[in-house]
Every structure is written in structure tokens, then in C-alpha cells.
Design a protein around this motif. Structure first.
Motif, PDB file in Angstrom:
ATOM      1  N   SER A 135     -23.841  13.640 -10.586  1.00 32.83           N
ATOM      2  CA  SER A 135     -22.808  12.854 -11.266  1.00 32.83           C
ATOM      3  C   SER A 135     -23.275  11.420 -11.406  1.00 32.83           C
ATOM      4  O   SER A 135     -24.140  10.945 -10.651  1.00 32.83           O
ATOM      5  CB  SER A 135     -21.489  12.904 -10.478  1.00 32.83           C
ATOM      6  OG  SER A 135     -21.618  12.228  -9.248  1.00 32.83           O
ATOM      7  N   ALA A 136     -22.673  10.692 -12.345  1.00 34.99           N
ATOM      8  CA  ALA A 136     -23.088   9.317 -12.599  1.00 34.99           C
ATOM      9  C   ALA A 136     -22.936   8.409 -11.384  1.00 34.99           C
ATOM     10  O   ALA A 136     -23.838   7.604 -11.097  1.00 34.99           O
ATOM     11  CB  ALA A 136     -22.329   8.757 -13.804  1.00 34.99           C
ATOM     12  N   PRO A 137     -21.815   8.466 -10.630  1.00 30.59           N
ATOM     13  CA  PRO A 137     -21.716   7.565  -9.471  1.00 30.59           C
ATOM     14  C   PRO A 137     -22.797   7.782  -8.418  1.00 30.59           C
ATOM     15  O   PRO A 137     -23.059   6.881  -7.610  1.00 30.59           O
ATOM     16  CB  PRO A 137     -20.327   7.898  -8.891  1.00 30.59           C
ATOM     17  CG  PRO A 137     -19.566   8.477 -10.029  1.00 30.59           C
ATOM     18  CD  PRO A 137     -20.570   9.238 -10.836  1.00 30.59           C
ATOM     19  N   GLU A 138     -23.430   8.954  -8.426  1.00 28.16           N
ATOM     20  CA  GLU A 138     -24.463   9.245  -7.436  1.00 28.16           C
ATOM     21  C   GLU A 138     -25.838   8.689  -7.820  1.00 28.16           C
ATOM     22  O   GLU A 138     -26.768   8.725  -7.013  1.00 28.16           O
ATOM     23  CB  GLU A 138     -24.581  10.757  -7.237  1.00 28.16           C
ATOM     24  CG  GLU A 138     -23.334  11.425  -6.678  1.00 28.16           C
ATOM     25  CD  GLU A 138     -23.487  12.935  -6.614  1.00 28.16           C
ATOM     26  OE1 GLU A 138     -24.584  13.410  -6.283  1.00 28.16           O
ATOM     27  OE2 GLU A 138     -22.499  13.640  -6.903  1.00 28.16           O
ATOM     28  N   ILE A 139     -25.979   8.174  -9.044  1.00 27.08           N
ATOM     29  CA  ILE A 139     -27.303   7.773  -9.530  1.00 27.08           C
ATOM     30  C   ILE A 139     -27.950   6.702  -8.647  1.00 27.08           C
ATOM     31  O   ILE A 139     -29.109   6.855  -8.223  1.00 27.08           O
ATOM     32  CB  ILE A 139     -27.227   7.319 -11.005  1.00 27.08           C
ATOM     33  CG1 ILE A 139     -26.991   8.526 -11.914  1.00 27.08           C
ATOM     34  CG2 ILE A 139     -28.520   6.598 -11.419  1.00 27.08           C
ATOM     35  CD1 ILE A 139     -26.796   8.160 -13.376  1.00 27.08           C
ATOM     36  N   PRO A 140     -27.286   5.579  -8.329  1.00 23.83           N
ATOM     37  CA  PRO A 140     -27.971   4.557  -7.511  1.00 23.83           C
ATOM     38  C   PRO A 140     -28.426   5.068  -6.157  1.00 23.83           C
ATOM     39  O   PRO A 140     -29.553   4.781  -5.720  1.00 23.83           O
ATOM     40  CB  PRO A 140     -26.915   3.459  -7.387  1.00 23.83           C
ATOM     41  CG  PRO A 140     -26.032   3.626  -8.574  1.00 23.83           C
ATOM     42  CD  PRO A 140     -25.948   5.105  -8.777  1.00 23.83           C
ATOM     43  N   ALA A 141     -27.557   5.822  -5.467  1.00 25.33           N
ATOM     44  CA  ALA A 141     -27.954   6.333  -4.151  1.00 25.33           C
ATOM     45  C   ALA A 141     -29.106   7.311  -4.276  1.00 25.33           C
ATOM     46  O   ALA A 141     -30.012   7.334  -3.427  1.00 25.33           O
ATOM     47  CB  ALA A 141     -26.760   7.002  -3.470  1.00 25.33           C
ATOM     48  N   ALA A 142     -29.096   8.138  -5.328  1.00 24.07           N
ATOM     49  CA  ALA A 142     -30.185   9.100  -5.531  1.00 24.07           C
ATOM     50  C   ALA A 142     -31.502   8.379  -5.792  1.00 24.07           C
ATOM     51  O   ALA A 142     -32.561   8.778  -5.275  1.00 24.07           O
ATOM     52  CB  ALA A 142     -29.847  10.036  -6.691  1.00 24.07           C
ATOM     53  N   ILE A 143     -31.461   7.316  -6.586  1.00 22.50           N
ATOM     54  CA  ILE A 143     -32.677   6.547  -6.853  1.00 22.50           C
ATOM     55  C   ILE A 143     -33.151   5.849  -5.581  1.00 22.50           C
ATOM     56  O   ILE A 143     -34.354   5.801  -5.288  1.00 22.50           O
ATOM     57  CB  ILE A 143     -32.434   5.543  -7.994  1.00 22.50           C
ATOM     58  CG1 ILE A 143     -32.378   6.305  -9.329  1.00 22.50           C
ATOM     59  CG2 ILE A 143     -33.516   4.463  -8.033  1.00 22.50           C
ATOM     60  CD1 ILE A 143     -32.057   5.450 -10.521  1.00 22.50           C
ATOM     61  N   GLY A 144     -32.222   5.309  -4.805  1.00 21.14           N
ATOM     62  CA  GLY A 144     -32.607   4.683  -3.547  1.00 21.14           C
ATOM     63  C   GLY A 144     -33.288   5.664  -2.609  1.00 21.14           C
ATOM     64  O   GLY A 144     -34.310   5.343  -1.983  1.00 21.14           O
ATOM     65  N   ALA A 145     -32.729   6.888  -2.500  1.00 24.24           N
ATOM     66  CA  ALA A 145     -33.337   7.897  -1.622  1.00 24.24           C
ATOM     67  C   ALA A 145     -34.721   8.297  -2.121  1.00 24.24           C
ATOM     68  O   ALA A 145     -35.658   8.472  -1.325  1.00 24.24           O
ATOM     69  CB  ALA A 145     -32.427   9.122  -1.541  1.00 24.24           C
ATOM     70  N   ALA A 146     -34.863   8.436  -3.447  1.00 32.34           N
ATOM     71  CA  ALA A 146     -36.154   8.831  -4.016  1.00 32.34           C
ATOM     72  C   ALA A 146     -37.206   7.754  -3.796  1.00 32.34           C
ATOM     73  O   ALA A 146     -38.353   8.039  -3.407  1.00 32.34           O
ATOM     74  CB  ALA A 146     -35.998   9.129  -5.507  1.00 32.34           C
ATOM     75  N   LEU A 147     -36.836   6.488  -4.024  1.00 36.49           N
ATOM     76  CA  LEU A 147     -37.809   5.410  -3.866  1.00 36.49           C
ATOM     77  C   LEU A 147     -38.129   5.150  -2.399  1.00 36.49           C
ATOM     78  O   LEU A 147     -39.265   4.814  -2.061  1.00 36.49           O
ATOM     79  CB  LEU A 147     -37.285   4.145  -4.532  1.00 36.49           C
ATOM     80  CG  LEU A 147     -37.362   4.144  -6.070  1.00 36.49           C
ATOM     81  CD1 LEU A 147     -36.659   2.937  -6.658  1.00 36.49           C
ATOM     82  CD2 LEU A 147     -38.811   4.194  -6.539  1.00 36.49           C
ATOM     83  N   SER A 148     -37.161   5.297  -1.534  1.00 41.10           N
ATOM     84  CA  SER A 148     -37.441   5.157  -0.104  1.00 41.10           C
ATOM     85  C   SER A 148     -38.444   6.212   0.344  1.00 41.10           C
ATOM     86  O   SER A 148     -39.391   5.915   1.089  1.00 41.10           O
ATOM     87  CB  SER A 148     -36.150   5.275   0.699  1.00 41.10           C
ATOM     88  OG  SER A 148     -36.409   5.114   2.078  1.00 41.10           O
ATOM     89  N   ALA A 149     -38.274   7.445  -0.140  1.00 41.06           N
ATOM     90  CA  ALA A 149     -39.229   8.508   0.187  1.00 41.06           C
ATOM     91  C   ALA A 149     -40.600   8.192  -0.380  1.00 41.06           C
ATOM     92  O   ALA A 149     -41.625   8.386   0.283  1.00 41.06           O
ATOM     93  CB  ALA A 149     -38.724   9.846  -0.343  1.00 41.06           C
TER      94      ALA A 149
END
Length: 538
Positions: A135-149
Motif C-alpha cells: 500500500s502507498a502508506p507503506e512505501i517510506p518504511a519499505a524503502i527504509g528497510a530495503a536501503l538499511s539492508a
């Protein structure tokens, strides 16, 4: 945290900026239009290419050179699958690249939408993190998790799918600050490793790309000087100790490994480039940035895993006994100097056709100390590793252990974007030119001048010579001789010339670096010349 409202592209851009992403590389596709809209309205640079692999390679060059995340945005289906080779290279190279992929809409999944395919199972084996955003509200957290990894050692690429209805939707979301954990090495393991090096009579250090990626170059130099250990480098570790440093070596590696009693390999795998870690009777120390990088096919006597800068600083601060190594270093220097004299003769040789050594001899005269040199090829680029000695760390780019050809134009784009005022020089075999040379148009159109030097011997040299040695014949190893690759770049809006005589090389290279446009120097080299390869590839 900061709360923002916007469509999926705007949410994504805000999250990307929090992690230091400053540009995107892409090939236009409707599935990812909101990302373009957000970038356009924010003045966020967009660089586009003619094949998606070049977008990922450009993002990887940024990640390698600047040690910050590189971003590629790929449309759904073939856009993503065209980028898989770039993702795989980034995986083998430990490069923190994020690929954002478009995806057919979830609400129609299974109905046959354009380019409908589940990308995640395809890319999961070659990424540290791969997921679909729900969902759209999840985009920032998903990007943060991906970049942290992606940024957590051992670094590597990450992938996120953005379904059509998710990225086009408007929502509110929180933007969190960047968070990247760093691992701490076991102190006892560090102590064992440094004691082995300090107590050795004939130690050797081999340092690789992770020393650069982990910002541990200064710590490596301090450790080498404190322990008085000769240093050899590969990958982006090249130049960590400048040429001329008493402990910097490149040409005496065979003699060093044959005579060493302790070999410390730091920030690079024990793969085919290092004889799979078989150093005869020498004790092996393997220093890595994460436990996942410890060799499993050999058993090192010590293998610290964690923050390389902290580990190497501990090496430099070692307070225990230290064996002097003056005689060992002096002997290796004699071997190094003898090999250097041989290379100097090869780099000035007059021959018809031109030998690759002469090409690099002329290049050494015109390359500035901070030039970014990019290798994309087989035999021709092997010679670059033999003759060119980077003066500074973080200035050498090659495909790495995956050995994927076609990196050249993408790496060139990422390098030029990263360093607008430096020389950017791509060293390309004529075989490799077939993979990405069309992207010279992307460089021309976006005013990104680079110099491309093609070693044109009309063959797949890395295959032709070994096959003839094995079978007495070769097949599928010939290219059209003396092709005018410079005409291709000229037709695409750049410039170039063909060089057939060694004496014409220097002036041609000077014209290339002065041109201010993508310029290809097409050097006709000797097809009978075979790189003296000694490593076992498998």
C-alpha cells in the motif's frame, strides 16, 4: 520523523533522500511515472539509458564510487528482467544498489495485464532484500528497510516492487531518518589475527574492495605501516597505498605468496582471483566485514568479521611483539622492480600491430591521479590490471568476480554524474563494446563526456586462445576485424578516431580527453597477443 502527504512517487522520493540518494537512473516506462513526476517537480536529477542493464550499472557505479546508495528505477516485466545482470553484479560486488520496479496492478493480478510477472522470486537469489509494497502508506518504511539492508555489511543490492495502484495512490506517511547497523568483531578473534601477522617472518596483506566500501583505507595503511607488512590490492582496494609507498606492491604477488608464512586477506573473498585461498604452507587470516563473508572452503587460522575500519585500527594499535620484516620487504621490492622494468619495456614497445601494453603505456602519460578508470572486457582489461596503477583508492571500476560484460557505459554514466570534473576513461574490449555501446547516445544527449578506449583485435581473446590451446581449433570466437567502433559513437553524436600505429596513440588520447564529448579511440591491436593468464577460473 517527518509526516508528509503525496502520491507514491513523492513518498518514495522523500524516503530515498533520507538515505542520501541524489539521482535516479532509468529507462522510461508507464508503470513508474509517479516516480518521474516526483523527481521532476523536486528538481531531482533523472538520467535515462537505452537498456535497463545500463541503468543498474550506473547506479552501481554511484554506490561503489561514493559509498552511498545508487538508485535504478525500472518498469515492469522486461524492464526488471533486463536489469537482472546488473543486480547480480552488484550482489557479487557488495554494492548498495536499490532497484525500484514497476508492477502490474494487484487488483487485476492473474487477468493478464501488460508485463504482469512476479519479479520477486526472480531477483530474490541475487539481492539482500526483495519485496512487494502492499500500500502507498507503506512505501517510506519499505524503502527504509530495503536501503538499511543494502547498506548493512556485507553490502549488496535490494529490490522493491511498486504495484501500479500503490505508486499512483495518494497517502500520508512518516519519513524516518536513515538507520544502518554496523557489526562489531569479536575482540579475541582480532587479537589472534594481529598476533599472527605481527609474529610472522614473511607476512603479506591482500586488500580488496570492502576496504574501500567500509571507509577503512586510512586504517589499512596505518596497520600495514605499524606492522611493516607488504600490501597487494585488488578491485577497489587498488590505490589504497599509493604507488611508490615502501609497502605497496602489485607485480611481485606470485613471489610473495610463494614465500609467505602468513597471508592476511582483507575485504575480499578467497575466490578464483586468489587461488581459492590455497597459499601453500602459509597460515591464512581472512578479515571480512560480516560473518556471511567468511570462507567455507578453507579454514583460516583467524577470521575477524565486522567493521573493517575498527578491526584494522586495532591492528595498527597492536601493543605486542612485532617481528621486523626489512629483509622480506627488500627482497620483494627487488622482484617488483625487475617486473616493473619488464613492464616498462612492454609499454614502450614499437610493434605492428599494436600490443595492448603500448596502449596502457600511452594512457599512463595522460591519466590524471584522480581519473576514474573503468574496465569492461576480457584480455584487454586484464592488461589494464597489469599495467595501470591507480594513484588513489576508489578510482578503479571493473565488473568484479561475476565477470559480467556490458558494465562500461553504465559505469561511465554513474562515474561522470559522481565526478563532473574528473577524467572518466572506459577501457573496453571490442567484444564488450557489443553489449552497451548504444548507450554512448545517452551520454551524448545528457552532456556526459567520457573517453572510451577500445582494444580492437577482432576476436573474443579470452576464449579463442584457450580454446585453441585445448582443442587445436576454435569456434564462435571471431569478430569482424577492424570494425570502426568510432564511427558508431560519431553517428550517435559523439566523436572518435581509429588508431593503427603505435606512434599515433598519444596524440589521439590527448584529443579524446580534450574533446568535451563522448570520444572513442578505436585501437587496432594484435589478435595473436594473448594475456599470460595463470589463475584457475574454477
Amino acid at each position: 520523523m517527518t509526516m508528509i502527504e503525496g502520491h507514491g512517487g513523492e513518498l518514495a522520493l522523500a524516503a530515498l533522500r533520507a538515505y542520501g540518494v541524489t539521482e535516479m537512473f532509468t529507462l522510461s516506462g508507464g508503470h513508474v511515472f509517479p516516480l518521474y513526476d516526483a523527481a521532476h517537480k523536486a528538481g531531482f536529477p533523472i538520467y535515462d539509458v537505452r537498456h535497463e542493464q545500463s541503468a543498474v550499472f550506473a547506479a552501481e557505479a554511484v554506490a561503489k564510487l561514493r559509498r552511498t546508495p545508487g538508485l535504478a528505477v525500472l518498469t515492469a516485466g522486461p524492464g526488471v528482467t533486463n536489469g537482472v545482470s546488473g543486480l547480480t553484479s552488484a550482489f557479487f560486488n557488495g554494492s548498495p544498489v536499490l532497484v525500484l520496479g514497476g508492477r502490474a496492478p494487484s487488483f487485476r493480478w492473474g487477468s493478464g495485464s501488460l508485463q504482469e510477472i512476479d519479479h520477486v522470486p526472480i531477483v530474490a537469489p541475487v539481492t539482500k532484500h526483495a519485496a512487494t509494497v502492499a500500500s502507498a502508506p507503506e512505501i517510506p518504511a519499505a524503502i527504509g528497510a530495503a536501503l538499511s539492508a543494502a547498506l548493512t555489511p556485507h553490502r549488496g543490492p535490494a529490490f522493491l516492487d511498486l504495484p501500479l495502484e500503490v505508486v499512483f495512490s495518494v497517502a500520508s506517511a512518516e519519513i524516518s531518518p536513515a538507520s544502518v547497523p554496523r557489526g562489531e568483531a569479536d575482540a579475541d578473534e582480532v587479537s589472534r589475527a594481529v598476533a599472527l601477522l605481527a609474529g610472522a617472518e614473511k607476512p603479506v596483506i591482500i586488500a580488496g574492495s570492502d576496504v574501500w566500501a567500509g571507509d577503512a583505507v586510512d586504517a589499512l595503511r596505518a596497520a600495514a605501516e605499524a606492522l611493516d607488512v607488504p600490501v597487494f590490492t585488488n578491485g577497489m582496494g587498488r590505490g589504497a597505498l599509493p604507488p611508490g609507498h615502501r609497502l605497496a606492491f602489485s607485480k611481485a604477488r606470485r613471489a610473495a605468496l610463494k614465500g609467505a608464512d602468513v597471508v592476511a586477506v582483507i575485504g575480499t573473498p578467497l575466490d578464483f582471483r586468489l587461488g581459492f585461498g590455497d597459499f601453500g604452507a602459509a597460515t591464512v587470516v581472512h578479515v571480512v566485514d560480516a560473518p556471511s563473508q567468511r570462507a567455507t572452503h578453507v579454514t583460516p587460522a583467524a577470521s575477524p568479521a565486522g567493521d573493517l575500519r575498527a578491526i584494522l585500527t586495532a591492528f595498527a594499535d597492536h601493543a605486542g611483539a612485532r617481528t621486523p620484516h626489512d629483509d622480506w620487504v627488500r627482497g620483494l621490492r627487488e622482484t617488483e622492480d625487475a617486473a616493473g622494468a619488464k613492464h616498462a619495456a612492454e609499454m614502450t614497445a614499437e610493434s605492428d600491430p599494436i600490443k595492448p601494453g603500448r596502449v596502457y603505456g600511452e594512457l599512463r602519460k595522460v591519466l590524471e591521479p584522480d581519473a576514474i578508470t573503468i574496465g569492461d572486457g576480457g584480455d584487454f582489461v586484464s592488461y589494464a590490471g597489469r599495467y595501470l596503477e591507480p594513484a588513489r583508492p576508489g578510482t578503479w571500476l571493473d565488473p568484479g568476480p561475476y565477470g559480467c560484460l556490458g558494465t562500461g557505459m553504465g559505469y561511465a554514466m554513474g562515474a561522470r554524474v559522481s565526478y563532473p570534473d574528473r577524467q572518466i576513461c572506459v577501457l573496453m574490449g571490442d567484444g564488450a563494446a557489443g553489449f552497451s555501446l548504444m548507450d554512448a547516445e545517452s551520454l551524448v544527449r545528457q552532456n556526459l563526456p567520457v573517453v572510451i578506449v577500445v582494444g580492437n583485435n577482432g576476436i573474443w581473446g579470452l576464449e579463442k586462445h584457450p580454446m585453441r590451446a585445448m582443442y587445436g581449433y576454435d569456434v564462435a570466437a571471431d569478430l569482424q576485424p577492424e570494425l570502426r567502433y568510432d564511427d558508431i559513437v560519431r553517428a550517435l553524436g559523439g566523436a572518435g578516431e581509429t588508431v593503427a600505429k603505435a606512434g599515433d596513440l598519444g596524440p589521439a588520447l590527448e584529443r579524446a580527453f580534450a574533446a568535451g564529448v563522448p570520444y572513442l579511440v578505436n585501437v587496432l591491436t594484435d589478435p595473436a597477443d594473448a594475456y599470460p593468464r595463470s589463475s584457475n577460473l574454477a
